[in-house]
Motif scaffolding. Sequence first.
Motif, PDB file in Angstrom:
ATOM      1  N   ILE A 176       4.520  73.118 124.723  1.00 41.53           N
ATOM      2  CA  ILE A 176       4.353  74.530 124.329  1.00 41.53           C
ATOM      3  C   ILE A 176       3.023  74.788 123.629  1.00 41.53           C
ATOM      4  O   ILE A 176       2.297  75.694 123.990  1.00 41.53           O
ATOM      5  CB  ILE A 176       5.538  74.991 123.473  1.00 41.53           C
ATOM      6  N   GLY A 216       6.725  84.615 123.703  1.00 43.16           N
ATOM      7  CA  GLY A 216       6.815  83.320 124.376  1.00 43.16           C
ATOM      8  C   GLY A 216       5.523  82.522 124.380  1.00 43.16           C
ATOM      9  O   GLY A 216       5.431  81.487 125.029  1.00 43.16           O
ATOM     10  N   LYS A 269       4.112  81.184 119.104  1.00 41.04           N
ATOM     11  CA  LYS A 269       3.833  81.488 117.691  1.00 41.04           C
ATOM     12  C   LYS A 269       4.912  80.912 116.768  1.00 41.04           C
ATOM     13  O   LYS A 269       4.611  80.287 115.755  1.00 41.04           O
ATOM     14  CB  LYS A 269       3.707  83.007 117.496  1.00 41.04           C
ATOM     15  N   THR A 283       6.924  78.535 117.549  1.00 40.29           N
ATOM     16  CA  THR A 283       6.844  77.081 117.709  1.00 40.29           C
ATOM     17  C   THR A 283       5.832  76.510 116.724  1.00 40.29           C
ATOM     18  O   THR A 283       6.077  75.483 116.084  1.00 40.29           O
ATOM     19  CB  THR A 283       6.428  76.734 119.160  1.00 40.29           C
ATOM     20  N   HIS A 310       3.648  91.485 115.723  1.00 40.92           N
ATOM     21  CA  HIS A 310       3.323  92.192 116.968  1.00 40.92           C
ATOM     22  C   HIS A 310       2.692  93.552 116.693  1.00 40.92           C
ATOM     23  O   HIS A 310       2.241  94.220 117.602  1.00 40.92           O
ATOM     24  CB  HIS A 310       4.587  92.407 117.805  1.00 40.92           C
TER      25      HIS A 310
HETATM   26  N1  LIG Z   1      14.525  74.886 121.914  1.00 39.64           N
HETATM   27  C1  LIG Z   1      13.900  75.369 122.992  1.00 39.64           C
HETATM   28  N2  LIG Z   1      14.337  75.098 124.247  1.00 39.64           N
HETATM   29  C2  LIG Z   1      13.698  75.584 125.332  1.00 39.64           C
HETATM   30  N3  LIG Z   1      12.588  76.346 125.266  1.00 39.64           N
HETATM   31  C3  LIG Z   1      12.116  76.648 124.057  1.00 39.64           C
HETATM   32  C4  LIG Z   1      12.719  76.182 122.855  1.00 39.64           C
HETATM   33  N4  LIG Z   1      12.008  76.634 121.808  1.00 39.64           N
HETATM   34  C5  LIG Z   1      11.004  77.352 122.351  1.00 39.64           C
HETATM   35  N5  LIG Z   1      11.057  77.364 123.673  1.00 39.64           N
HETATM   36  C6  LIG Z   1      10.167  78.090 124.605  1.00 39.64           C
HETATM   37  O1  LIG Z   1       8.847  77.991 124.109  1.00 39.64           O
HETATM   38  C7  LIG Z   1       8.136  79.179 124.379  1.00 39.64           C
HETATM   39  C8  LIG Z   1       7.503  79.659 123.081  1.00 39.64           C
HETATM   40  O2  LIG Z   1       8.521  80.149 122.226  1.00 39.64           O
HETATM   41  P1  LIG Z   1       8.188  80.775 120.793  1.00 39.64           P
HETATM   42  O3  LIG Z   1       9.475  81.154 120.173  1.00 39.64           O
HETATM   43  O4  LIG Z   1       7.307  79.834 120.053  1.00 39.64           O
HETATM   44  O5  LIG Z   1       7.356  82.078 121.225  1.00 39.64           O
HETATM   45  P2  LIG Z   1       6.809  83.267 120.320  1.00 39.64           P
HETATM   46  O6  LIG Z   1       5.339  83.343 120.579  1.00 39.64           O
HETATM   47  O7  LIG Z   1       7.259  83.103 118.922  1.00 39.64           O
HETATM   48  O8  LIG Z   1       7.511  84.538 121.000  1.00 39.64           O
HETATM   49  P3  LIG Z   1       8.048  85.920 120.330  1.00 39.64           P
HETATM   50  O9  LIG Z   1       6.837  86.784 120.167  1.00 39.64           O
HETATM   51  O10 LIG Z   1       8.964  86.476 121.387  1.00 39.64           O
HETATM   52  O11 LIG Z   1       8.744  85.593 119.057  1.00 39.64           O
HETATM   53  C9  LIG Z   1       9.134  80.145 124.998  1.00 39.64           C
HETATM   54  O12 LIG Z   1       8.956  80.188 126.371  1.00 39.64           O
HETATM   55  C10 LIG Z   1      10.484  79.565 124.623  1.00 39.64           C
HETATM   56  O13 LIG Z   1      11.476  79.876 125.552  1.00 39.64           O
END
Ligand SMILES: Nc1ncnc2c1ncn2[C@@H]1O[C@H](COP(=O)(O)OP(=O)(O)OP(=O)(O)O)[C@@H](O)[C@H]1O
Length: 257
Positions: free
Chosen positions: A25, A46, A49, A51, A209
């Motif tokens: 990721i 996705g 962030k 993560t 956002h």
């Molecule tokens: N435990 C998990 N199992 C499978 N995929 C995961 C897991 N954790 C994160 N992902 C995937 O990693 C990617 C990044 O997720 P993340 O939550 O970090 O995004 P984000 O930038 O915080 O999004 P948002 O703005 O919607 O909060 C996504 O495609 C998510 O589905």
Amino acid sequence: MTTLEIRDLHVDVAQTDSDAEPIHILKGVDLTVKSGETHAIMGPNGSGKSTLSYAIAGHPKYQVTSGSITLDGEDVLEMSVDERARAGLFLAMQYPVEVPGVSMSNFLRTAATAVRGEAPKLRHWVKETKEAMTALEIDPSFSERSVNEGFSGGEKKRHEILQLDLLKPKIAILDETDSGLDVDALRVVSEGVNRYKERDNGGVLLITHYTRILRYIKPEFVHVFVNGRVVESGGPELADVLEENGYERFTSAAKAG
Ligand SMILES: Nc1ncnc2c1ncn2[C@@H]1O[C@H](COP(=O)(O)OP(=O)(O)OP(=O)(O)O)[C@@H](O)[C@H]1O
Ligand SMILES: [Mg+2]
């Protein structure tokens, strides 16, 4: 003066089905946050962030495969989750977890004891929590409620900032703390963050956002986060450019690259 330094960070997440390959990721995140600075991270759903915030806090599902995270030169990746908290890192989660059976007041005092290394003196503590709750317009009855159980979305976010206020970390990561807040709550929460910045000279990494919160909490730096890394950094004006034009320019560049 504290410096959180993230260098070429790569992170995999373990899938729920343990036989499945972990997903890659974060793909080389570089970021430096110092005391007194506010950095906003904006990026599409996705993009990774949350993560990043979990990797900094030490969530076991998120495996750092290469790169480094240091706090004043100390290797954060070598630290357990509670060592990271004691070292001065704090994460307000996008989706705060409910802890049935543990009262808010118990939770806060236990957390403060763990982070400070000694139990706060009771009289002082009562005053401290009362002041913080008043400032955040949290009803005193919440002290006896289970942590986040049955809290509305906005109430949960307010309680994250209550923890920030009481735990006084060196660097705070706020993951969408503004999401779902009504206008009054947004103001109250922002004031809480600004109080932390001024009083504790805290460093803030604000994932959001919306530019709305950035009118209250002024970032010196704005980073565009796409496809697992920071693709552009700039000043506050960058947030307005994003609001106007969206992420298309960055996502198409990320795909081409
Ligand atoms: N435990 C998990 N199992 C499978 N995929 C995961 C897991 N954790 C994160 N992902 C995937 O990693 C990617 C990044 O997720 P993340 O939550 O970090 O995004 P984000 O930038 O915080 O999004 P948002 O703005 O919607 O909060 C996504 O495609 C998510 O589905
Ligand atoms: Mg997220």
